[in-house]
Design a protein around this motif. Structure first.
Motif, PDB file in Angstrom:
ATOM      1  N   ALA A 151      -1.064  -9.276 -57.194  1.00 55.17           N
ATOM      2  CA  ALA A 151       0.066  -8.352 -57.806  1.00 55.17           C
ATOM      3  C   ALA A 151       0.943  -9.065 -58.306  1.00 55.17           C
ATOM      4  N   LEU A 152       1.856  -9.111 -59.525  1.00 53.64           N
ATOM      5  CA  LEU A 152       3.146 -10.091 -59.340  1.00 53.64           C
ATOM      6  C   LEU A 152       4.220  -9.381 -58.938  1.00 53.64           C
ATOM      7  N   ALA A 153       4.097  -8.062 -58.812  1.00 52.49           N
ATOM      8  CA  ALA A 153       5.276  -7.175 -58.703  1.00 52.49           C
ATOM      9  C   ALA A 153       5.404  -5.973 -59.246  1.00 52.49           C
ATOM     10  N   VAL A 154       5.971  -5.310 -58.897  1.00 53.77           N
ATOM     11  CA  VAL A 154       6.745  -3.720 -59.271  1.00 53.77           C
ATOM     12  C   VAL A 154       8.061  -3.139 -59.878  1.00 53.77           C
ATOM     13  N   THR A 155       7.477  -3.499 -60.888  1.00 56.45           N
ATOM     14  CA  THR A 155       8.387  -2.984 -61.881  1.00 56.45           C
ATOM     15  C   THR A 155       9.356  -1.353 -62.048  1.00 56.45           C
ATOM     16  N   GLU A 156       9.915  -0.836 -62.305  1.00 56.28           N
ATOM     17  CA  GLU A 156      10.976   0.419 -62.360  1.00 56.28           C
ATOM     18  C   GLU A 156      11.008   0.415 -64.033  1.00 56.28           C
TER      19      GLU A 156
END
Length: 305
Positions: A191-196
């Motif tokens: 998983a790379l990142a969490v974007t809102e």
């Protein structure tokens, strides 16, 4: 990549053709920058013959929507014995069928919206659920044909009966999950990142996704609880693995702070590769340039023998 001939598949005939052309052009430019020989292929129903003439060593699949990411073009590439990027036939077909993907996720314990599959005509007759609820095509992308029915609305959306409707006769009717729109790209099993995603639109619709200024992306937002961030990263990898995906995927979530629910909405097996796309943005956040991401996708390409 020198000496490698890459066929970049783009366009097609789904409603997502314009986005695919932009993704394909960006990918083709990156492949050229990597030193490979590029053949840009605007896909039509003669694709099998075109592939035979073009004879690529690898197919970079930049198609979006039905026929391009639902297992059908993947089948053609496997028959032609051409290694290709992104997920294989079964994973692509499962992910495109939102109801079947939800069933897999729910069986494994992931939280998914309650709802049901029905014909769009039946969904248009009377409220199939107590508002608020969401109606969306079971097998389409880019938020085409998605409607939010709010409390107090007298009837379902009349557009479900539009004679020009192009998103199939089956729709998913699901509970509306209030809260924040989150998305996580997965590259391989990472998983790379969490974007809102924040937008002034009613929801993250087509214009919010692709029009300049349609949305604002906050990568790893500081006000997102750490446990929610970790769970989103973990659940995105789990969703990717449950369907047997490979390459790059992107899983979309809704997080409701009031109930602390993190709900899996769907998984996209071929995320956009445009200037406003989320997967390249997350790759850049961890230090991978657009060209690096494309190079990894090509190296990850495969074809069952």
């Amino acid at each position: 990549m020198r000496g490698v001939r890459v066929g970049v598949l783009m366009g097609g005939w789904s409603a997502e053709r314009p986005v695919s052309l932009v993704s394909g052009k960006a990918c083709a430019d990156a492949v050229r920058a990597l030193g490979a020989d590029v053949v840009e292929i605007d896909v039509d129903r003669n694709i099998a013959a075109v592939l035979k003439t073009a004879s690529p060593d690898i197919a970079l699949n930049a198609l979006h929507g039905p026929w391009g990411e639902d297992g059908r073009i993947q089948s053609v590439l496997e028959i032609a014995n051409i290694p290709y990027t992104h997920s294989g036939v079964l994973a692509s077909a499962l992910a495109m069928d939102k109801e079947k993907a939800k069933a897999v996720f729910a069986t494994a314990g992931l939280d998914v919206p309650a709802g049901k599959l029905m014909s769009r005509r039946d969904a248009a007759r009377e409220h199939p659920l107590e508002p608020p609820y969401v109606v969306k095509p079971n097998a389409d992308g880019s938020s085409f044909g998605v409607f939010i029915v709010r409390k107090g609305e007298n009837r379902p959306p009349e557009k479900l009966l539009d004679p020009d409707w192009r998103s199939g006769d089956e729709v998913l009717v699901e509970e509306f999950i209030a809260g924040r729109e989150l998305t996580v790209a997965v590259m391989g099993d990472r998983a790379l990142a969490v974007t809102e995603i924040r937008t002034g639109h009613e929801f993250y619709d087509y214009d919010a996704k692709y029009a300049a200024g349609g949305s604002v992306h906050h990568v790893n937002p500081s006000d997102l609880p750490a446990l929610v961030h970790e769970k989103a990263m973990r659940d995105a990898v789990r969703a990717h693995q449950l369907l047997g995906c490979r390459g790059v995927t992107r899983t979309d979530f809704r997080y409701d702070p009031a109930t602390n629910r993190l709900v899996v909405l769907e998984i996209n097996t071929q995320p956009g590769m445009t200037s406003t796309s989320l997967a390249p943005e997350q790759a850049a956040h961890i230090g991978l340039s657009f060209n690096d991401l494309v190079k990894w996708m090509l190296e990850d390409a495969s074809c069952p023998r």
